[in-house]
Design a protein around this motif. Structure first.
Motif, PDB file in Angstrom:
ATOM      1  N   GLU A 112     -27.137 -11.037 -36.419  1.00 45.19           N
ATOM      2  CA  GLU A 112     -28.433 -10.492 -36.019  1.00 45.19           C
ATOM      3  C   GLU A 112     -28.718 -10.561 -34.523  1.00 45.19           C
ATOM      4  OE1 GLU A 112     -31.725 -11.802 -38.382  1.00 45.19           O
ATOM      5  OE2 GLU A 112     -30.488 -11.930 -40.170  1.00 45.19           O
ATOM      6  N   VAL A 113     -27.759 -10.945 -33.716  1.00 45.20           N
ATOM      7  CA  VAL A 113     -27.964 -11.008 -32.272  1.00 45.20           C
ATOM      8  C   VAL A 113     -27.955  -9.587 -31.719  1.00 45.20           C
ATOM      9  CG1 VAL A 113     -26.988 -11.803 -30.087  1.00 45.20           C
ATOM     10  CG2 VAL A 113     -26.919 -13.284 -32.097  1.00 45.20           C
ATOM     11  N   GLU A 114     -28.999  -9.248 -30.967  1.00 47.09           N
ATOM     12  CA  GLU A 114     -29.075  -7.927 -30.339  1.00 47.09           C
ATOM     13  C   GLU A 114     -28.369  -7.977 -28.994  1.00 47.09           C
ATOM     14  OE1 GLU A 114     -33.068  -6.325 -30.140  1.00 47.09           O
ATOM     15  OE2 GLU A 114     -33.623  -7.573 -31.855  1.00 47.09           O
ATOM     16  N   VAL A 115     -27.610  -6.926 -28.685  1.00 43.93           N
ATOM     17  CA  VAL A 115     -26.911  -6.839 -27.409  1.00 43.93           C
ATOM     18  C   VAL A 115     -27.367  -5.567 -26.710  1.00 43.93           C
ATOM     19  CG1 VAL A 115     -24.678  -6.684 -26.253  1.00 43.93           C
ATOM     20  CG2 VAL A 115     -24.896  -8.050 -28.344  1.00 43.93           C
ATOM     21  N   ARG A 116     -27.864  -5.728 -25.484  1.00 43.91           N
ATOM     22  CA  ARG A 116     -28.264  -4.582 -24.658  1.00 43.91           C
ATOM     23  C   ARG A 116     -27.497  -4.659 -23.352  1.00 43.91           C
ATOM     24  NH1 ARG A 116     -33.970  -6.354 -25.557  1.00 43.91           N
ATOM     25  NH2 ARG A 116     -34.387  -5.687 -27.665  1.00 43.91           N
ATOM     26  N   GLU A 117     -27.058  -3.507 -22.877  1.00 45.09           N
ATOM     27  CA  GLU A 117     -26.297  -3.467 -21.623  1.00 45.09           C
ATOM     28  C   GLU A 117     -26.999  -2.574 -20.613  1.00 45.09           C
ATOM     29  OE1 GLU A 117     -22.279  -2.419 -22.464  1.00 45.09           O
ATOM     30  OE2 GLU A 117     -21.987  -4.101 -23.810  1.00 45.09           O
ATOM     31  N   ALA A 118     -26.992  -3.027 -19.357  1.00 43.09           N
ATOM     32  CA  ALA A 118     -27.581  -2.232 -18.280  1.00 43.09           C
ATOM     33  C   ALA A 118     -27.094  -2.752 -16.938  1.00 43.09           C
ATOM     34  CB  ALA A 118     -29.105  -2.306 -18.338  1.00 43.09           C
ATOM     35  N   ALA A 119     -26.732  -1.847 -16.056  1.00 42.48           N
ATOM     36  CA  ALA A 119     -26.400  -2.161 -14.659  1.00 42.48           C
ATOM     37  C   ALA A 119     -25.425  -3.335 -14.499  1.00 42.48           C
ATOM     38  CB  ALA A 119     -27.680  -2.423 -13.875  1.00 42.48           C
ATOM     39  N   GLY A 120     -24.351  -3.321 -15.261  1.00 45.19           N
ATOM     40  CA  GLY A 120     -23.317  -4.337 -15.095  1.00 45.19           C
ATOM     41  C   GLY A 120     -23.610  -5.686 -15.719  1.00 45.19           C
ATOM     42  N   THR A 121     -24.673  -5.769 -16.521  1.00 44.76           N
ATOM     43  CA  THR A 121     -24.997  -7.018 -17.214  1.00 44.76           C
ATOM     44  C   THR A 121     -25.234  -6.731 -18.693  1.00 44.76           C
ATOM     45  OG1 THR A 121     -27.381  -6.846 -16.855  1.00 44.76           O
ATOM     46  CG2 THR A 121     -26.107  -8.009 -15.168  1.00 44.76           C
ATOM     47  N   SER A 122     -25.187  -7.785 -19.489  1.00 47.73           N
ATOM     48  CA  SER A 122     -25.501  -7.682 -20.913  1.00 47.73           C
ATOM     49  C   SER A 122     -26.551  -8.726 -21.245  1.00 47.73           C
ATOM     50  CB  SER A 122     -24.264  -7.928 -21.770  1.00 47.73           C
ATOM     51  OG  SER A 122     -23.301  -6.929 -21.566  1.00 47.73           O
TER      52      SER A 122
END
Length: 94
Positions: free
Chosen positions: A35-45
């Protein structure tokens, strides 16, 4: 606060976490931790979710360390548990 009121308070609170790391983790990471959500943006997670117990957070941090992923930040906080009805304020009707 009495011990009884602390227990009631804890019963209605949900512990959450957010971990920021450098780089992209990819879709397989989310599969590994449910259930861990992972979001990615601008070279980071950003990983976020509900902390069922401290072992979950420890497991994720150990996994990131073993993979050599750079940790940027770790935050935990409490929020009202959305699955529990709250008592109405004084004078409020349900």
């Amino acid at each position: 606060m009495t011990p009884h009121s602390i227990a009631i308070h804890d019963a209605f609170m949900e512990r959450r976490f957010r971990i920021d790391v450098r780089g992209s983790l990819g879709p397989d990471f989310q599969l590994a931790f449910g259930e861990v959500e992972v979001r990615e943006a601008a070279g980071t997670s950003e990983l976020s979710g509900r902390m069922v117990d401290p072992a979950l957070l420890d497991g994720i941090l150990s996994y990131l360390r073993d993979l050599g992923i750079e940790l940027i930040s770790v935050d935990t906080w409490e929020t009202p548990d959305r699955g529990v009805a709250t008592a109405p304020e004084e004078g409020e009707r349900r």
